[in-house]
Design a protein around this motif. Structure first.
Motif, short mmCIF file in Angstrom:
data_model
loop_
_atom_site.label_atom_id
_atom_site.label_comp_id
_atom_site.label_asym_id
_atom_site.label_seq_id
_atom_site.Cartn_x
_atom_site.Cartn_y
_atom_site.Cartn_z
N LEU A 288 0.85 -1.19 0.00
CA LEU A 288 0.00 0.00 0.00
C LEU A 288 0.89 1.24 0.00
CD1 LEU A 288 -2.70 1.43 0.16
CD2 LEU A 288 -2.69 1.08 2.65
N LEU A 289 0.76 2.04 -1.05
CA LEU A 289 1.54 3.26 -1.20
C LEU A 289 0.62 4.47 -1.20
CD1 LEU A 289 3.91 2.07 -4.09
CD2 LEU A 289 4.37 2.02 -1.63
N ALA A 290 1.13 5.58 -0.75
CA ALA A 290 0.38 6.85 -0.79
C ALA A 290 0.78 7.57 -2.06
CB ALA A 290 0.69 7.70 0.44
N THR A 291 -0.07 7.49 -3.08
CA THR A 291 0.22 8.13 -4.37
C THR A 291 -0.61 9.40 -4.51
OG1 THR A 291 -1.46 6.75 -5.45
CG2 THR A 291 0.81 5.94 -5.44
N PRO A 292 -0.14 10.36 -5.31
CA PRO A 292 -0.87 11.64 -5.44
C PRO A 292 -2.31 11.48 -5.91
CG PRO A 292 1.35 11.80 -6.38
CD PRO A 292 1.12 10.36 -6.07
N ASP A 293 -2.60 10.43 -6.68
CA ASP A 293 -3.96 10.27 -7.22
C ASP A 293 -4.88 9.50 -6.27
OD1 ASP A 293 -2.45 7.97 -7.53
OD2 ASP A 293 -3.61 7.29 -9.25
N HIS A 297 -9.84 9.41 1.44
CA HIS A 297 -10.97 8.53 1.76
C HIS A 297 -10.76 7.14 1.16
CE1 HIS A 297 -13.23 11.75 3.61
NE2 HIS A 297 -12.94 12.52 2.57
N LEU A 298 -10.18 7.09 -0.03
CA LEU A 298 -9.84 5.79 -0.60
C LEU A 298 -8.70 5.15 0.19
CD1 LEU A 298 -10.37 3.72 -2.75
CD2 LEU A 298 -8.85 4.97 -4.31
N LEU A 299 -7.80 5.98 0.70
CA LEU A 299 -6.70 5.47 1.53
C LEU A 299 -7.26 4.84 2.81
CD1 LEU A 299 -3.63 5.44 1.20
CD2 LEU A 299 -3.53 7.53 2.57
N MET A 300 -8.25 5.47 3.40
CA MET A 300 -8.87 4.91 4.60
C MET A 300 -9.54 3.58 4.27
SD MET A 300 -8.13 7.00 7.04
CE MET A 300 -9.25 6.55 8.36
N HIS A 301 -10.16 3.52 3.10
CA HIS A 301 -10.78 2.26 2.67
C HIS A 301 -9.71 1.17 2.52
CE1 HIS A 301 -13.45 -0.50 0.57
NE2 HIS A 301 -12.54 -0.61 -0.38
N ARG A 302 -8.55 1.55 1.99
CA ARG A 302 -7.48 0.58 1.77
C ARG A 302 -6.89 0.07 3.09
NH1 ARG A 302 -5.18 1.52 -3.47
NH2 ARG A 302 -6.97 1.56 -4.89
N ILE A 303 -6.72 0.94 4.08
CA ILE A 303 -6.15 0.47 5.35
C ILE A 303 -7.14 -0.45 6.06
CG2 ILE A 303 -4.62 2.46 5.60
CD1 ILE A 303 -6.51 3.48 7.79
N TRP A 325 5.32 -3.29 3.57
CA TRP A 325 3.98 -3.57 3.06
C TRP A 325 3.09 -2.32 3.04
CZ3 TRP A 325 6.82 -6.95 5.90
CH2 TRP A 325 7.09 -8.19 5.30
N VAL A 326 3.32 -1.41 3.96
CA VAL A 326 2.57 -0.14 3.98
C VAL A 326 3.60 0.98 4.08
CG1 VAL A 326 0.89 1.28 5.21
CG2 VAL A 326 0.57 -1.21 5.09
N ASP A 327 3.56 1.87 3.09
CA ASP A 327 4.55 2.95 3.04
C ASP A 327 4.32 3.94 4.18
OD1 ASP A 327 6.60 4.15 0.86
OD2 ASP A 327 5.54 5.76 1.91
N PRO A 328 5.39 4.42 4.83
CA PRO A 328 5.22 5.41 5.91
C PRO A 328 4.48 6.67 5.46
CG PRO A 328 7.42 4.48 5.98
CD PRO A 328 6.79 3.96 4.72
N ASP A 329 4.54 7.01 4.18
CA ASP A 329 3.79 8.17 3.71
C ASP A 329 2.29 8.01 3.91
OD1 ASP A 329 6.10 9.44 2.98
OD2 ASP A 329 5.95 8.97 0.85
N VAL A 330 1.83 6.76 3.95
CA VAL A 330 0.41 6.51 4.23
C VAL A 330 0.04 7.05 5.60
CG1 VAL A 330 -1.30 4.70 4.65
CG2 VAL A 330 0.26 4.50 2.69
#
Length: 363
Positions: A288-293, A297-303, A325-330
């Protein structure tokens, strides 16, 4: 009368249990054998698929007759040819001799010793079997030197045929830099004490150190300890991992049900090295990466999806501290939105994440 305290396992006793296991039933007998040797403990076993191989190799004939360990046997054969590697290669490639190799995967045994997150013991084991690995020499290419004779690079490691299985599985206590057997709470205590002593030993140096800043008004010097007043209060990441576990939603689960610890505790050049790298027992399939796009809210769904996949509330956070597995930027992205009150987490998880965002740590 109070109950007698449980006798903690020790390295010698554990090795005796392992030595008595029959390879034909070792997988089924390991936990019961430990339970008989150490009454009162509830042992559990976790296997990790991380193939490794040992440099312990033997030479055998096709009928299984063992001629000896590879290195001394090969050294003697090379001496017969006067150290002539080319002559040795031409001679051995005409034989049907084979080399064997011990291959293994990691195994961890756990047992709770109390209710808190760090109240348990961990035993690091290798589950190992001996396999017929390949011909004694590469028949197609002459070795460049003795190292290739002792460490054959042509043997198969991705084709495990049952007919090549010679012995095992056996369980072996792994002395992983001093971390084969640990009582985790005691180990964390050592981590804290050693870090505290290390920093205290540097007190005279820190008290003399200054931070120099050059500006339009000249050079300004600030005592280091004035700029970093909590330098002596540093908490090692290993301690924070367990602290965060106890103070988050993950605390309803045992750490060892989800993580194994690759522990090190040794002295190198007079410096004590102590700590661990956590290893998930059930990692998620995808990173799971934190990408600009990716919206928050989608990030919350992913976690939330990660938590469901690994079966652990707030599990994404601890995967993030590992970093793979989960980028610290998340975590940083979610912390920003938490402070802006655009997303929500349970109060205890919110507090843990924001504390991490202010002072990140990772393994």
């Amino acid at each position: 009368m109070s109950a007698s305290p449980l006798r903690l396992p020790d390295v010698g006793s554990i090795e005796a249990v392992l030595a008595d296991l029959d390879p034909a039933s070792a997988d089924e007998d390991l936990v019961p054998a430990l339970a008989r040797a150490f009454p009162g403990f509830e042992f559990s076993l976790a296997l990790i698929d991380d193939n490794y191989w040992r440099d312990t190799r033997s030479v055998i004939r096709p009928d299984g007759t063992r001629l000896g360990e590879l290195r001394p046997w090969m050294t003697a054969e090379l001496a017969k040819d006067g150290g002539d590697i080319d002559a040795l290669w031409r001679r051995l490639k005409q034989t049907d001799l084979q080399v064997t190799e011990w291959r293994g995967t990691s195994a961890f045994v756990f047992a709770p010793t109390g209710p808190a997150a760090a109240d348990y013991i961990q035993i690091a084991l290798g589950r190992e079997s001996e396999w017929q690995a390949g011909p004694i020499i590469n028949p197609d290419y002459r070795p460049f030197g003795e190292d290739e004779l002792f460490d054959p690079g042509w043997i198969r490691r991705d084709d495990f045929r049952e007919t090549d299985h010679l012995a095992g599985p056996v369980y072996r206590l792994l002395n992983r830099a001093g971390g084969a057997f640990v009582h985790v709470r005691s180990f964390l205590g050592r981590c804290s004490r050693i870090e505290r002593e290390r920093r205290e030993a540097k007190r005279p140096e820190m008290e003399r150190r200054v931070i120099r800043e050059i500006g339009p008004d000249g050079t300004r010097e600030t005592p280091f300890l004035e700029a970093v007043p909590d330098w002596f209060d540093y908490v090692p990441r290993e301690i924070r991992f367990f602290q965060d576990w106890e103070e988050s939603s993950a605390s309803a689960h045992r750490v060892f049900a989800h993580w194994a610890l690759d522990i090190r505790d040794y002295t190198h050049r007079g410096e004590r090295e102590i700590g661990f790298i956590p290893r998930p027992l059930r990692p998620p399939k995808d990173r799971l990466l934190a990408t600009p796009d990716l919206s928050v809210h989608l990030l919350m769904h992913r976690i939330e999806a990660v938590d469901r996949e690994v079966g652990l509330p707030f599990g994404w956070f601890f995967l993030m501290t590992h970093g793979h597995w989960v980028d610290p930027d998340v975590g940083q992205a979610i912390a920003v939105e938490l402070r802006a009150q655009r997303v929500r987490l349970p109060d205890r998880d919110r507090a843990v994440l924001l504390r991490w965002a202010d002072q990140p740590y990772g393994f």
